[in-house]
Enzyme design. Structure first.
Site, PDB file in Angstrom:
ATOM      1  N   GLU A  84       7.990   2.229   4.702  1.00 43.06           N
ATOM      2  CA  GLU A  84       8.172   0.535   4.702  1.00 43.06           C
ATOM      3  C   GLU A  84       6.681   0.019   4.490  1.00 43.06           C
ATOM      4  OE1 GLU A  84       9.699  -1.624   3.857  1.00 43.06           O
ATOM      5  OE2 GLU A  84      11.453  -1.655   4.889  1.00 43.06           O
ATOM      6  N   ASP A  95       5.359  -9.483  -1.696  1.00 37.19           N
ATOM      7  CA  ASP A  95       5.357 -10.555  -2.591  1.00 37.19           C
ATOM      8  C   ASP A  95       5.743 -11.710  -1.949  1.00 37.19           C
ATOM      9  OD1 ASP A  95       8.200  -9.727  -2.121  1.00 37.19           O
ATOM     10  OD2 ASP A  95       8.567 -11.312  -3.702  1.00 37.19           O
ATOM     11  N   ASP A 125      10.102  -6.473   9.866  1.00 35.22           N
ATOM     12  CA  ASP A 125       9.827  -7.799  10.252  1.00 35.22           C
ATOM     13  C   ASP A 125      11.166  -8.061  11.398  1.00 35.22           C
ATOM     14  OD1 ASP A 125       9.583 -10.532  10.619  1.00 35.22           O
ATOM     15  OD2 ASP A 125       9.575 -11.079   8.468  1.00 35.22           O
ATOM     16  N   PHE A 185       3.269 -15.092   7.355  1.00 29.64           N
ATOM     17  CA  PHE A 185       3.906 -14.715   5.922  1.00 29.64           C
ATOM     18  C   PHE A 185       2.536 -14.032   5.119  1.00 29.64           C
ATOM     19  CE2 PHE A 185       4.873 -14.986   1.551  1.00 29.64           C
ATOM     20  CZ  PHE A 185       6.136 -14.349   1.595  1.00 29.64           C
ATOM     21  N   VAL A 186       2.766 -12.834   4.871  1.00 27.83           N
ATOM     22  CA  VAL A 186       1.463 -12.089   4.246  1.00 27.83           C
ATOM     23  C   VAL A 186       1.976 -11.660   2.848  1.00 27.83           C
ATOM     24  CG1 VAL A 186       0.393 -11.585   6.467  1.00 27.83           C
ATOM     25  CG2 VAL A 186       2.228 -10.122   5.424  1.00 27.83           C
ATOM     26  N   ARG A 234       2.131  -8.567  -5.231  1.00 30.97           N
ATOM     27  CA  ARG A 234       2.241  -7.083  -4.862  1.00 30.97           C
ATOM     28  C   ARG A 234       1.204  -6.232  -5.434  1.00 30.97           C
ATOM     29  NH1 ARG A 234       7.879  -6.561  -3.421  1.00 30.97           N
ATOM     30  NH2 ARG A 234       9.390  -7.709  -4.636  1.00 30.97           N
TER      31      ARG A 234
HETATM   32  C1  PRP Z   1      10.823  -6.563   2.521  1.00 27.15           C
HETATM   33  C2  PRP Z   1       9.834  -5.619   3.064  1.00 27.15           C
HETATM   34  C3  PRP Z   1      10.963  -4.842   3.993  1.00 27.15           C
HETATM   35  C4  PRP Z   1      11.903  -5.949   4.654  1.00 27.15           C
HETATM   36  C5  PRP Z   1      11.273  -6.368   5.880  1.00 27.15           C
HETATM   37  O1  PRP Z   1      11.515  -6.063   1.611  1.00 27.15           O
HETATM   38  O2  PRP Z   1       9.786  -4.461   2.117  1.00 27.15           O
HETATM   39  O3  PRP Z   1      11.940  -3.871   3.326  1.00 27.15           O
HETATM   40  O4  PRP Z   1      11.613  -7.113   3.702  1.00 27.15           O
HETATM   41  O5  PRP Z   1      12.196  -7.476   6.596  1.00 27.15           O
HETATM   42  P1  PRP Z   1      13.183  -7.042   7.769  1.00 27.15           P
HETATM   43  O6  PRP Z   1      12.605  -6.240   8.798  1.00 27.15           O
HETATM   44  O7  PRP Z   1      13.107  -8.516   8.034  1.00 27.15           O
HETATM   45  O8  PRP Z   1      14.557  -6.606   7.083  1.00 27.15           O
HETATM   46  P2  PRP Z   1      12.675  -7.013   0.577  1.00 27.15           P
HETATM   47  O9  PRP Z   1      13.947  -7.116   0.816  1.00 27.15           O
HETATM   48  O10 PRP Z   1      11.723  -8.394   0.349  1.00 27.15           O
HETATM   49  O11 PRP Z   1      12.286  -6.336  -0.717  1.00 27.15           O
HETATM   50  P3  PRP Z   1      10.986  -5.767  -1.543  1.00 27.15           P
HETATM   51  O12 PRP Z   1      10.477  -4.625  -1.002  1.00 27.15           O
HETATM   52  O13 PRP Z   1      11.577  -5.523  -2.879  1.00 27.15           O
HETATM   53  O14 PRP Z   1      10.098  -7.075  -1.512  1.00 27.15           O
END
Ligand code: PRP
Length: 182
Positions: free
Chosen positions: A99, A159, A103, A152-153, A165
């Site tokens: 990952e 992204d 968050d 927020f990073v 990205r």
């Molecule tokens: C983002 C990131 C993690 C998730 C973390 O993915 O890549 O997978 O959010 O957040 P959380 O711990 O609050 O669940 P996102 O769903 O934005 O998809 P992406 O990877 O395509 O940007």
């Protein structure tokens, strides 16, 4: 050009390289004889996973899943949706999920539960960044690159409205970027 939109660099390219090297060494030791599936969660995992794989000196298989929790903005909606499932069977396999960031923990928790339900022998998580202040559920990744504060990073996979990205580092956006776009 993208640099102009960044307020602060949180993890530089050099620091990322050091972190990834260290993670690669630790993971190679633990998974040496286990032929793990390294499972990337798209799309944010791409730069991190590509760099991490090159630091793993072991036999492994790669796979991807696309799950989403954020929907274009800056706050998690609390929904986790599987947009693309992984093709490889995970029964009796060691799975290491890669990952970019943990968050709230909701995304990773749902995927870990799903893989265990499908019979994976072990399911562990490596994340470049951990944001424990954002947690709404208890979740502790086994491998953490760097613990970061609640900001927020963007960059290195992360992204804002699908942009940034491709930045080679992680940083915070200038407020004017999201204030003018929302
Ligand atoms: C983002 C990131 C993690 C998730 C973390 O993915 O890549 O997978 O959010 O957040 P959380 O711990 O609050 O669940 P996102 O769903 O934005 O998809 P992406 O990877 O395509 O940007």
């Amino acid at each position: 050009m993208l640099d102009r939109d960044i307020e602060n660099v949180m993890i530089s390219e050099n620091e990322i390289a050091e972190i990834v090297k260290k993670l690669g060494k630790d993971i190679s030791e633990e998974y040496n004889d286990k032929f793990p599936i390294i499972l990337g969660l798209l799309k944010g995992c791409v730069p991190f996973m590509a760099d991490l794989l090159k630091q793993l000196d072991i036999h492994l298989e790669i796979a991807f899943m696309n799950v989403s929790s954020y929907h274009g903005g800056m706050e998690s909606t609390g929904e986790v949706k599987i947009d693309m499932d992984l093709g490889a069977p995970v029964k009796d396999r060691h799975v290491l999920i890669a990952e970019d960031i943990v968050d709230s923990g909701r995304t990773i928790q749902s995927v870990v539960e799903l893989l265990k339900y499908r019979g994976a022998k072990t399911v562990k998580v490596v994340t470049l960044m951990d944001k424990p202040d954002g947690r709404v559920i208890d979740f502790v990744p086994e491998y953490i690159g760097k613990t970061i504060p609640k900001a927020f990073v963007v960059g290195y996979g992360l992204d804002y409205q699908e942009k940034y990205r491709n930045l080679p580092y992680v940083g915070t956006l200038k407020p004017k970027i999201y204030m003018t776009e929302e």
